[in-house]
Write a protein that holds these residues in place. Structure first.
Motif, PDB file in Angstrom:
ATOM      1  N   ALA A  18      51.378 -39.883 -11.982  1.00 38.72           N
ATOM      2  CA  ALA A  18      52.364 -39.973 -10.902  1.00 38.72           C
ATOM      3  C   ALA A  18      53.222 -38.717 -10.810  1.00 38.72           C
ATOM      4  CB  ALA A  18      53.244 -41.198 -11.100  1.00 38.72           C
ATOM      5  N   GLY A  19      53.145 -37.874 -11.810  1.00 38.91           N
ATOM      6  CA  GLY A  19      53.888 -36.623 -11.762  1.00 38.91           C
ATOM      7  C   GLY A  19      53.292 -35.615 -10.796  1.00 38.91           C
ATOM      8  N   ASN A  20      52.103 -35.915 -10.270  1.00 33.66           N
ATOM      9  CA  ASN A  20      51.464 -35.045  -9.286  1.00 33.66           C
ATOM     10  C   ASN A  20      51.959 -35.393  -7.879  1.00 33.66           C
ATOM     11  OD1 ASN A  20      49.122 -33.462 -10.792  1.00 33.66           O
ATOM     12  ND2 ASN A  20      49.198 -35.517 -11.660  1.00 33.66           N
ATOM     13  N   LYS A  21      51.612 -34.561  -6.924  1.00 31.79           N
ATOM     14  CA  LYS A  21      51.985 -34.822  -5.539  1.00 31.79           C
ATOM     15  C   LYS A  21      51.278 -36.080  -5.050  1.00 31.79           C
ATOM     16  CE  LYS A  21      52.936 -29.997  -4.413  1.00 31.79           C
ATOM     17  NZ  LYS A  21      54.404 -30.205  -4.465  1.00 31.79           N
ATOM     18  N   ALA A  22      51.951 -36.824  -4.194  1.00 36.57           N
ATOM     19  CA  ALA A  22      51.440 -38.127  -3.749  1.00 36.57           C
ATOM     20  C   ALA A  22      50.053 -38.015  -3.137  1.00 36.57           C
ATOM     21  CB  ALA A  22      52.410 -38.752  -2.750  1.00 36.57           C
ATOM     22  N   TYR A  23      49.812 -36.950  -2.354  1.00 33.49           N
ATOM     23  CA  TYR A  23      48.507 -36.853  -1.700  1.00 33.49           C
ATOM     24  C   TYR A  23      47.392 -36.478  -2.678  1.00 33.49           C
ATOM     25  CZ  TYR A  23      50.178 -31.980  -1.464  1.00 33.49           C
ATOM     26  OH  TYR A  23      50.692 -30.751  -1.757  1.00 33.49           O
ATOM     27  N   ASP A  24      47.740 -36.060  -3.903  1.00 33.92           N
ATOM     28  CA  ASP A  24      46.713 -35.762  -4.913  1.00 33.92           C
ATOM     29  C   ASP A  24      46.403 -36.956  -5.805  1.00 33.92           C
ATOM     30  OD1 ASP A  24      46.316 -33.109  -4.169  1.00 33.92           O
ATOM     31  OD2 ASP A  24      47.973 -32.381  -5.437  1.00 33.92           O
ATOM     32  N   VAL A  25      47.329 -37.928  -5.875  1.00 33.42           N
ATOM     33  CA  VAL A  25      47.193 -39.021  -6.823  1.00 33.42           C
ATOM     34  C   VAL A  25      45.908 -39.840  -6.615  1.00 33.42           C
ATOM     35  CG1 VAL A  25      48.194 -41.243  -7.541  1.00 33.42           C
ATOM     36  CG2 VAL A  25      49.640 -39.196  -7.353  1.00 33.42           C
ATOM     37  N   PRO A  26      45.520 -40.219  -5.366  1.00 29.94           N
ATOM     38  CA  PRO A  26      44.284 -40.988  -5.204  1.00 29.94           C
ATOM     39  C   PRO A  26      43.062 -40.252  -5.753  1.00 29.94           C
ATOM     40  CG  PRO A  26      45.598 -41.127  -3.211  1.00 29.94           C
ATOM     41  CD  PRO A  26      46.244 -40.099  -4.071  1.00 29.94           C
ATOM     42  N   ALA A  27      42.978 -38.954  -5.510  1.00 22.49           N
ATOM     43  CA  ALA A  27      41.822 -38.196  -5.988  1.00 22.49           C
ATOM     44  C   ALA A  27      41.811 -38.117  -7.520  1.00 22.49           C
ATOM     45  CB  ALA A  27      41.846 -36.782  -5.392  1.00 22.49           C
ATOM     46  N   ILE A  28      42.984 -37.964  -8.116  1.00 21.04           N
ATOM     47  CA  ILE A  28      43.060 -37.908  -9.575  1.00 21.04           C
ATOM     48  C   ILE A  28      42.625 -39.238 -10.172  1.00 21.04           C
ATOM     49  CG2 ILE A  28      44.631 -37.687 -11.538  1.00 21.04           C
ATOM     50  CD1 ILE A  28      46.296 -35.763  -9.813  1.00 21.04           C
ATOM     51  N   CYS A  29      43.094 -40.339  -9.572  1.00 26.01           N
ATOM     52  CA  CYS A  29      42.695 -41.661 -10.055  1.00 26.01           C
ATOM     53  C   CYS A  29      41.191 -41.861  -9.940  1.00 26.01           C
ATOM     54  CB  CYS A  29      43.431 -42.752  -9.276  1.00 26.01           C
ATOM     55  SG  CYS A  29      45.184 -42.902  -9.704  1.00 26.01           S
ATOM     56  N   ALA A  30      40.634 -41.432  -8.835  1.00 26.93           N
ATOM     57  CA  ALA A  30      39.185 -41.566  -8.640  1.00 26.93           C
ATOM     58  C   ALA A  30      38.432 -40.749  -9.690  1.00 26.93           C
ATOM     59  CB  ALA A  30      38.808 -41.116  -7.236  1.00 26.93           C
ATOM     60  N   ARG A  31      38.928 -39.543  -9.966  1.00 23.15           N
ATOM     61  CA  ARG A  31      38.277 -38.687 -10.955  1.00 23.15           C
ATOM     62  C   ARG A  31      38.319 -39.317 -12.349  1.00 23.15           C
ATOM     63  NH1 ARG A  31      41.082 -34.401 -10.131  1.00 23.15           N
ATOM     64  NH2 ARG A  31      42.384 -34.422 -12.004  1.00 23.15           N
ATOM     65  N   LEU A  32      39.360 -40.105 -12.599  1.00 23.64           N
ATOM     66  CA  LEU A  32      39.490 -40.784 -13.889  1.00 23.64           C
ATOM     67  C   LEU A  32      38.727 -42.099 -13.937  1.00 23.64           C
ATOM     68  CD1 LEU A  32      43.308 -40.173 -14.510  1.00 23.64           C
ATOM     69  CD2 LEU A  32      41.403 -39.042 -15.677  1.00 23.64           C
ATOM     70  N   GLY A  33      38.039 -42.428 -12.846  1.00 21.21           N
ATOM     71  CA  GLY A  33      37.251 -43.654 -12.816  1.00 21.21           C
ATOM     72  C   GLY A  33      38.040 -44.887 -12.450  1.00 21.21           C
ATOM     73  N   LEU A  34      39.232 -44.701 -11.860  1.00 17.42           N
ATOM     74  CA  LEU A  34      40.048 -45.837 -11.449  1.00 17.42           C
ATOM     75  C   LEU A  34      39.707 -46.242 -10.020  1.00 17.42           C
ATOM     76  CD1 LEU A  34      43.471 -44.666 -12.929  1.00 17.42           C
ATOM     77  CD2 LEU A  34      41.775 -46.194 -13.962  1.00 17.42           C
ATOM     78  N   ALA A  35      40.132 -47.432  -9.652  1.00 19.41           N
ATOM     79  CA  ALA A  35      39.805 -47.961  -8.327  1.00 19.41           C
ATOM     80  C   ALA A  35      40.374 -47.051  -7.235  1.00 19.41           C
ATOM     81  CB  ALA A  35      40.358 -49.372  -8.176  1.00 19.41           C
ATOM     82  N   SER A  52      48.969 -50.171 -10.871  1.00 16.62           N
ATOM     83  CA  SER A  52      48.166 -51.279 -10.347  1.00 16.62           C
ATOM     84  C   SER A  52      46.694 -51.107 -10.695  1.00 16.62           C
ATOM     85  CB  SER A  52      48.344 -51.392  -8.828  1.00 16.62           C
ATOM     86  OG  SER A  52      47.814 -50.252  -8.171  1.00 16.62           O
ATOM     87  N   ARG A  53      46.269 -49.862 -10.861  1.00 16.43           N
ATOM     88  CA  ARG A  53      44.867 -49.605 -11.202  1.00 16.43           C
ATOM     89  C   ARG A  53      44.630 -49.617 -12.707  1.00 16.43           C
ATOM     90  NH1 ARG A  53      46.094 -48.549  -6.475  1.00 16.43           N
ATOM     91  NH2 ARG A  53      44.532 -48.392  -4.807  1.00 16.43           N
ATOM     92  N   LEU A  54      45.641 -49.247 -13.460  1.00 17.78           N
ATOM     93  CA  LEU A  54      45.501 -49.232 -14.921  1.00 17.78           C
ATOM     94  C   LEU A  54      45.581 -50.625 -15.524  1.00 17.78           C
ATOM     95  CD1 LEU A  54      47.698 -46.145 -15.865  1.00 17.78           C
ATOM     96  CD2 LEU A  54      45.209 -46.310 -16.027  1.00 17.78           C
TER      97      LEU A  54
END
Length: 392
Positions: A18-35, A52-54
């Motif tokens: 969450a310390g990243n910019k909001a528009y980057d967070v979905p891509a980071i989560c996807a890269r980590l294998g999260l929903a 919510s994904r963790l």
């Protein structure tokens, strides 16, 4: 992994992402294998988005995710949570042992060779850590670094124990504790004379929890130490170590642990220490028996002690005892000769024989075994009423 550690790890993962910019967070989560999710959802609350994904991620997977994040972002707190998870099920270093180690630093700087604050900042991100007085810091402007400057440089009113506890080392991961100890005895942080004394003081406490600083290398001729499990070379080594620690921890046991350290990378030094260890024990026991030692060498000391403890071959009638005890005398004399021939106490020319690790192993083990035998005999005889037979 305990529930508390899992929750702490999950929370820190969420904070890092969450310390990243909001528009980057979905891509980071996807890269980590999260929903997957939408940017709009992340814009409403980045932290809620990640949490919510963790929440549905199995705890074992959390470690993998955290490690992936650490490869990109060396977050101090995330690394701490990962380390604590990894250390579960391994022997802990108790708070009592940690505090005793902290006290071993009293009266001297943590680092003597360069600025102490620079030394601390190599291990802790103190400028980003909250002040120890956060409750009274209304504006939130102070950091732990500010506290350290105020209380160790300007006023010098924090003890080393207070400083290390403010840094969180009393309940930090073993990885962080060991990193600090290794840095505090590194030759770039302390001169060689101080290093030797500091290592012995730390090991005196650390060994009780199954760990010790061991020599693992050299830099520009100076020893480098690493914390390792105190699994000693053989079961006999552990017995010897326990006996010597109970007998005299300050000098005799310290000599033994130093000899163990040097067996592999400094065989000549280990041989010299083995001989000195046995001499120390003989002198301690002779003093207790009120037998003058004068300036006797090791063989002479042993002959006096064997008479005092009734270990001389002539004190026994059984041939097997006479033979064994005669061999003990030969071992002591041979250790003295081995030290003169292969130890580092005397200078050697280019043709001088150089000992291998196996020679050091033999010398150290023989000295340790003889020392424990002498101590056990002394202990038995002093507990036995005068005139009562204890051995043939």
């Amino acid at each position: 992994m305990t529930r508390t550690n899992a929750n702490n790890l999950r929370t820190r993962i969420a904070e890092v992402v969450a310390g990243n910019k909001a528009y980057d967070v979905p891509a980071i989560c996807a890269r980590l294998g999260l929903a997957p999710g939408t940017e709009d959802e992340a814009m409403r609350s980045k932290l809620r988005y990640v949490n919510s994904r963790l929440n549905s991620v199995p705890t074992a997977r959390l470690v993998t995710i955290a490690q992936e994040l650490l490869e990109q972002d060396g977050d101090f707190w995330l690394a701490e949570h990962v380390a604590k998870v990894a250390e579960q099920g391994t022997p802990p270093v108790s708070v009592l042992t940690r505090r005793r180690i902290f006290d071993a630093f009293e009266g001297e700087p943590l680092c003597t060779e360069y600025d102490q604050l620079d030394f601390i900042e190599q291990i802790w991100p103190v400028a980003a850590m909250p002040s120890a007085f956060a409750d009274t810091d209304v504006w939130g402007h102070r950091s732990l670094k500010d506290d350290i400057v105020q209380h160790t440089i300007r006023n010098d009113d924090w003890t080393n124990r207070e400083l290390l506890e403010r840094l969180g080392l009393h309940d930090a991961s073993k990885a962080l504790l060991f990193r600090f100890l290794e840095a505090a005895v590194h030759p770039t942080a302390i001169d060689e004379n101080g290093q030797k004394d500091r290592v012995e003081r730390i090991n005196r406490h650390l060994q009780h929890d199954g760990y010790r600083l061991s020599r693992t290398g050299r830099i520009s001729g100076s020893p480098v130490y690493t914390v390792n499990a105190a699994a000693i070379g053989s079961p006999a080594d552990a017995t010897i170590s326990n006996t010597l620690a109970k007998f005299e921890p300050e000098q005799v046991h310290a000599r033994w642990t130093a000899a163990l350290d040097r067996r592999s990378d400094d065989p000549a030094g280990a041989i010299t220490l083995a001989r000195t260890l046995l001499e120390d024990v003989c002198r301690w026991l002779l003093d207790d028996l009120d037998i003058p030692a004068d300036q006797d060498d090791l063989p002479a000391l042993y002959r006096k002690l064997s008479k005092g403890l009734k270990l001389a071959p002539d004190d026994h009638s059984e041939q097997v005892f006479k033979q064994i005890l005669g061999n003990c005398q030969s071992i002591v004399e041979s250790l003295g000769a081995l030290r003169n021939k292969l130890g580092d106490a005397h200078g050697g020319g280019p043709k001088r024989a150089r000992p291998a690790a196996r020679h050091a192993e033999l010398a150290v083990n023989l000295a340790g075994s003889m020392a424990t035998f002498l101590i056990a005999t002394w202990d038995t005889r002093r507990k036995t009423p005068t005139g009562t037979a204890v051995d043939d």
